[in-house]
Design a protein around this motif. Structure first.
Motif, PDB file in Angstrom:
ATOM      1  N   LEU A   8       0.808  -1.217   0.000  1.00  0.00           N
ATOM      2  CA  LEU A   8       0.000   0.000   0.000  1.00  0.00           C
ATOM      3  C   LEU A   8       0.839   1.265   0.000  1.00  0.00           C
ATOM      4  N   LYS A   9       0.359   2.251  -0.757  1.00  0.00           N
ATOM      5  CA  LYS A   9       0.947   3.594  -0.700  1.00  0.00           C
ATOM      6  C   LYS A   9       0.370   4.287   0.518  1.00  0.00           C
ATOM      7  N   ARG A  10       1.178   5.119   1.139  1.00  0.00           N
ATOM      8  CA  ARG A  10       0.700   5.960   2.235  1.00  0.00           C
ATOM      9  C   ARG A  10       0.853   7.408   1.781  1.00  0.00           C
ATOM     10  N   GLN A  11       0.116   8.302   2.418  1.00  0.00           N
ATOM     11  CA  GLN A  11       0.203   9.719   2.055  1.00  0.00           C
ATOM     12  C   GLN A  11       1.640  10.216   2.211  1.00  0.00           C
ATOM     13  N   ASP A  12       2.351   9.744   3.229  1.00  0.00           N
ATOM     14  CA  ASP A  12       3.751  10.132   3.428  1.00  0.00           C
ATOM     15  C   ASP A  12       4.594   9.791   2.197  1.00  0.00           C
ATOM     16  N   ASP A  13       4.350   8.598   1.603  1.00  0.00           N
ATOM     17  CA  ASP A  13       5.083   8.189   0.398  1.00  0.00           C
ATOM     18  C   ASP A  13       4.779   9.147  -0.750  1.00  0.00           C
ATOM     19  N   LEU A  14       3.503   9.469  -0.917  1.00  0.00           N
ATOM     20  CA  LEU A  14       3.100  10.361  -2.006  1.00  0.00           C
ATOM     21  C   LEU A  14       3.683  11.753  -1.841  1.00  0.00           C
ATOM     22  N   ASP A  15       3.735  12.254  -0.592  1.00  0.00           N
ATOM     23  CA  ASP A  15       4.293  13.589  -0.353  1.00  0.00           C
ATOM     24  C   ASP A  15       5.726  13.674  -0.854  1.00  0.00           C
ATOM     25  N   LEU A  23      -3.922  10.912  -1.419  1.00  0.00           N
ATOM     26  CA  LEU A  23      -4.538   9.598  -1.286  1.00  0.00           C
ATOM     27  C   LEU A  23      -5.945   9.812  -0.742  1.00  0.00           C
ATOM     28  N   VAL A  24      -6.949   9.490  -1.562  1.00  0.00           N
ATOM     29  CA  VAL A  24      -8.339   9.746  -1.191  1.00  0.00           C
ATOM     30  C   VAL A  24      -8.966   8.537  -0.510  1.00  0.00           C
ATOM     31  N   ALA A  25      -8.683   7.344  -1.024  1.00  0.00           N
ATOM     32  CA  ALA A  25      -9.334   6.153  -0.472  1.00  0.00           C
ATOM     33  C   ALA A  25      -8.476   4.914  -0.668  1.00  0.00           C
ATOM     34  N   THR A  26      -8.623   3.988   0.267  1.00  0.00           N
ATOM     35  CA  THR A  26      -8.010   2.667   0.173  1.00  0.00           C
ATOM     36  C   THR A  26      -9.102   1.651   0.477  1.00  0.00           C
ATOM     37  N   VAL A  27      -9.285   0.706  -0.435  1.00  0.00           N
ATOM     38  CA  VAL A  27     -10.242  -0.387  -0.239  1.00  0.00           C
ATOM     39  C   VAL A  27      -9.419  -1.663  -0.120  1.00  0.00           C
ATOM     40  N   LEU A  28      -9.591  -2.362   0.993  1.00  0.00           N
ATOM     41  CA  LEU A  28      -8.853  -3.606   1.212  1.00  0.00           C
ATOM     42  C   LEU A  28      -9.782  -4.804   1.141  1.00  0.00           C
ATOM     43  N   ILE A  29      -9.305  -5.858   0.507  1.00  0.00           N
ATOM     44  CA  ILE A  29     -10.006  -7.136   0.575  1.00  0.00           C
ATOM     45  C   ILE A  29      -9.491  -7.800   1.847  1.00  0.00           C
ATOM     46  N   PRO A  30     -10.380  -8.219   2.737  1.00  0.00           N
ATOM     47  CA  PRO A  30      -9.913  -8.841   3.989  1.00  0.00           C
ATOM     48  C   PRO A  30      -9.015 -10.049   3.697  1.00  0.00           C
TER      49      PRO A  30
END
Length: 166
Positions: A8-15, A23-30
């Motif tokens: 997963l990307k995190r906002q810190d990575d994108l910055d 980063l607006v949304a993250t959808v995870l499959i359990p």
């Protein structure tokens, strides 16, 4: 719960990588979404960026290396270019698909990621995950996207009442 996944990307990575991208949304499959299979991870992330041009938006997807498949799809009148790549990391087969579409000065990028153990269970308890089927489920989410036009706020009217406060 905070998800700290290698995938997963995190906002810190994108910055750091792409200042201006959000980063607006993250959808995870359990993790147990596909029990008794080699499924390890499934996610969809939506990133928006108003700081890039239409060409810059498209190039973000087109420029990825080792592409196995690519194409375009239209969602609500917006053309999304996509590419897909397959790789291996740490004994897992990784399937990534990225979409980028540009509308009204905003770049919308979806990143779909699936990971499954490379080697099936030697005891036969786990079946190989059907990554193509799982990816189709994530693609359905992308195709159901609703992009709303930006509304321009009405001009502020100066009335005698507000003029008295100024």
């Amino acid at each position: 719960m905070t998800e700290h996944s290698f995938f997963l990307k995190r906002q810190d990575d994108l910055d750091i990588e792409r200042p201006g991208a959000v980063l607006v949304a993250t959808v995870l499959i359990p993790e147990d979404g596909y029990p008794n299979t080699t499924f390890e991870h499934g996610s969809l992330q939506l990133v928006v960026d108003e700081s890039v041009s239409e060409k810059g938006c498209r190039d973000a997807v087109v420029a990825r290396s080792s592409v196995n498949a690519s194409g375009s799809t239209t969602v609500q009148g917006v053309v999304f270019f996509w590419n897909e790549q397959e790789s291996e990391t740490g004994g897992a087969k990784l399937l990534e698909r990225a979409y980028a579409g540009y509308s009204q000065g905003t770049c919308y990028e979806f990143v779909l990621t699936l990971a499954a153990e490379e080697m099936p269970d030697p005891d036969g308890f786990k079946k190989p995950a059907d990554t193509a089927k799982i990816m189709k489920q994530l693609v359905k989410i992308v195709s159901s996207t609703q992009i709303f036009s930006k509304s321009v706020p009405p001009p502020a009217e100066t009335t005698e009442e507000t003029a008295d406060r100024l």
